[in-house]
Motif scaffolding. Sequence first.
Motif, PDB file in Angstrom:
ATOM      1  N   UNK A   1       0.134  -1.828 -11.461  1.00  0.00           N
ATOM      2  CA  UNK A   1      -1.161  -1.333 -11.200  1.00  0.00           C
ATOM      3  C   UNK A   1      -1.459  -0.062 -12.312  1.00  0.00           C
ATOM      4  N   UNK A   2      -0.447   0.677 -12.766  1.00  0.00           N
ATOM      5  CA  UNK A   2      -0.670   1.669 -13.898  1.00  0.00           C
ATOM      6  C   UNK A   2      -1.267   1.138 -15.251  1.00  0.00           C
TER       7      UNK A   2
ATOM      8  N   UNK B   1      22.494  -3.868  -3.867  1.00  0.00           N
ATOM      9  CA  UNK B   1      21.220  -5.034  -3.652  1.00  0.00           C
ATOM     10  C   UNK B   1      20.322  -4.522  -3.357  1.00  0.00           C
ATOM     11  N   UNK B   2      20.249  -3.070  -2.819  1.00  0.00           N
ATOM     12  CA  UNK B   2      18.898  -2.429  -2.350  1.00  0.00           C
ATOM     13  C   UNK B   2      18.056  -2.210  -3.317  1.00  0.00           C
ATOM     14  N   UNK B   3      18.393  -2.371  -4.591  1.00  0.00           N
ATOM     15  CA  UNK B   3      17.742  -2.352  -6.058  1.00  0.00           C
ATOM     16  C   UNK B   3      16.671  -3.164  -5.982  1.00  0.00           C
TER      17      UNK B   3
ATOM     18  N   UNK C   1       0.919   0.880  -2.892  1.00  0.00           N
ATOM     19  CA  UNK C   1       1.875   0.014  -2.374  1.00  0.00           C
ATOM     20  C   UNK C   1       3.065   0.326  -3.168  1.00  0.00           C
ATOM     21  N   UNK C   2       3.168   0.362  -4.628  1.00  0.00           N
ATOM     22  CA  UNK C   2       4.134   0.589  -5.323  1.00  0.00           C
ATOM     23  C   UNK C   2       4.771   1.973  -5.372  1.00  0.00           C
ATOM     24  N   UNK C   3       4.381   2.956  -5.139  1.00  0.00           N
ATOM     25  CA  UNK C   3       4.896   4.295  -5.141  1.00  0.00           C
ATOM     26  C   UNK C   3       5.669   4.501  -3.760  1.00  0.00           C
ATOM     27  N   UNK C   4       4.870   3.990  -2.567  1.00  0.00           N
ATOM     28  CA  UNK C   4       5.698   4.217  -1.319  1.00  0.00           C
ATOM     29  C   UNK C   4       6.955   3.243  -1.270  1.00  0.00           C
ATOM     30  N   UNK C   5       6.862   2.006  -2.082  1.00  0.00           N
ATOM     31  CA  UNK C   5       7.725   1.044  -1.820  1.00  0.00           C
ATOM     32  C   UNK C   5       8.924   1.466  -2.642  1.00  0.00           C
ATOM     33  N   UNK C   6       8.692   2.048  -3.904  1.00  0.00           N
ATOM     34  CA  UNK C   6       9.899   2.674  -4.562  1.00  0.00           C
ATOM     35  C   UNK C   6      10.334   3.985  -4.185  1.00  0.00           C
TER      36      UNK C   6
ATOM     37  N   UNK D   1       8.650  -1.319  -8.364  1.00  0.00           N
ATOM     38  CA  UNK D   1       8.459  -0.694  -9.498  1.00  0.00           C
ATOM     39  C   UNK D   1       7.412  -1.665 -10.511  1.00  0.00           C
ATOM     40  N   UNK D   2       7.655  -2.826 -10.162  1.00  0.00           N
ATOM     41  CA  UNK D   2       7.160  -3.683 -11.150  1.00  0.00           C
ATOM     42  C   UNK D   2       5.518  -3.704 -10.652  1.00  0.00           C
ATOM     43  N   UNK D   3       5.484  -3.894  -9.433  1.00  0.00           N
ATOM     44  CA  UNK D   3       3.898  -3.413  -8.851  1.00  0.00           C
ATOM     45  C   UNK D   3       3.239  -2.223  -9.262  1.00  0.00           C
TER      46      UNK D   3
END
Lengths: 321, 294
Positions: free
Chosen positions: B159-160, B144-146, B93-98, B153-155
Amino acid sequence: MADEGGEFIDVQDLTKTFTVRRRTGLLRRTAEEVRAVDGISFTLRRGEMAGFIGPNGAGKSTTIKMLTGILTPSGGRLRVAGVDPWRERTRLVRRIGVVFGQRTTLWWDLPLRDSYGLVRRMYRVPQARFEENLARCVELLELGDLLDVPVRQLSLGQRMRGDITAALLHDPDVLYLDEPTIGLDVVSKARVREFLRTLNAERGTTVLLTTHDLSDIEQLCKRVVVIDHGRLMYDGPLAGLHEVGRGERTLVVDLERELPPIEGLTGARTVRTEGPRQWLAFPASASAAPLVSRLAAEYPLVDLSIREPDIEDVIARMYAR
Amino acid sequence: MAEELAETLPRSPGVRPRSAPGAVLSRAAWGLRAYGFIAAMWVRSTMAYRASFAIMLAANFATTSLDFAAIMIMFAQVDALGGFALPEVAFLYGTSCVAFGLSDLLLGSAERVGRRVRDGTMDVLLTRPVPVLAQLAADRFSLRRLGRITQGSLVLGWSVLRLELEWTPGRIAMVCSMVLCGAAIFGCVFVLGGAFQFWAQDASEVQNAFTYGGTTLLQYPPTLFGKELVRGVTFVVPLAFVNWLPALHVLGRDDPLGLPGWADYAAPFVALLCCALTGLVWRAGLRAYRSTGS
């Protein structure tokens, strides 16, 4: 440069055809070819100021779009400053300025000052030159108080002046104006016209403007190019257009009381009466002064006004011939 | 400094721009620079209203977090989803979301072609000496898209920390490549979506097929569904290379499809191919527009 003298804008047999698809049934469509511009030829010298007129849908905007490199011509030859606009668009646009009356070239949410900053960087205008040009436009177009106002809050006339400034910051050789006075009030119109006249006289900027307002042309251009249905109808001085089109001006006369139609005035005829008000038509090339003085001497005159022939009328008459 | 550099760039070479590779490169460099200063202008102008910006950023963060909240809720009931534990799903999720967040930040505005064509401002873009795509993509650039990127990135970070893997340089490089290539491919989809609108301004029937078809099938809000369906289909295929396979590699799992091992490393090539293809389609779209007008 090779293009400095002679023809600055050279249009030969320019055509543009669009394919219009129309639904003729539930799933059936027919393609129809529309010739928006149908073999137009004209040339413009450097420093010339010409009016480009014609009724709605005549092909004016399409021609301007081809001259600015937005649209690809379907046929014919086209050179602006020696450059083929659609092939070398990015090269050409540095030398031209475009103002679309109906839509702004500015950034809606940015103040004028920021918009101009972006324009400066896009055209790579040196800072000193930019400031000089901006100061000049701000002074002549009275934009001083408006520089920090977002574009969306400007009135139509203010926005138009803002747009004209944006189009001139990079010292273009040619300025195209598509309906620059549409929807403007009398004061704004006068200011825009005065500015264009100065620009053309002092900088030698070539100006081509389309308009519906014949008084724009009268006050600005010695030359007019008339097109209709994509074809060139007339190219020459404005006075000649009136002759060709037999343009007539109208004198609207308010008398003290209802009278029979005014007769016996040389060069004028009464075309309409309505109570104490009468409409007299006279040739556009004739002066109104002698007519007015005779009327004032012979009739109980309360008020009068003169209506200029509008361009649609003139063109309609050109057709009727 | 940048100004002086700009002045030394070759101006209007006598050759036609597309003939020489050097000219193409300098045009691309100019496009990127123009993107930079247009975007910077928008950032400055939104920063004039700091409070409003902060609210928008928070809202973006919160709404995009809902996706992950849904995953969390599922994991409250089960321990694994398709054999994947929560940290592993969080990694995907995190990689695709970032990646999506990055492309949305940089190229999200490229979708606005249709509206630009309809209101006539596409013509305005064409009268400026800056590549149209750069102007379009940088328009209304919004930090704002940040919000989405931060959330992703938090997720990803969480996970890392939880994955109990050995973070070799190879693994780290793989994660970076996943994010960057993913962003490139999502960006391509945005640009392709924009380019498609050059042809399809009047093809509302096509759009209706998606929207209304979707409604009757699934009784889902049509506008939302149509868009998501199209996105889903177009994103998923290339993303298998960019997200799924490298992720399996990083997580040390076997690929269920049994693709050869090199496929794990194919992402940069897929991304490059997508970019090249997108560039061609965009140019064709712009050419079509310039020959038909609005």
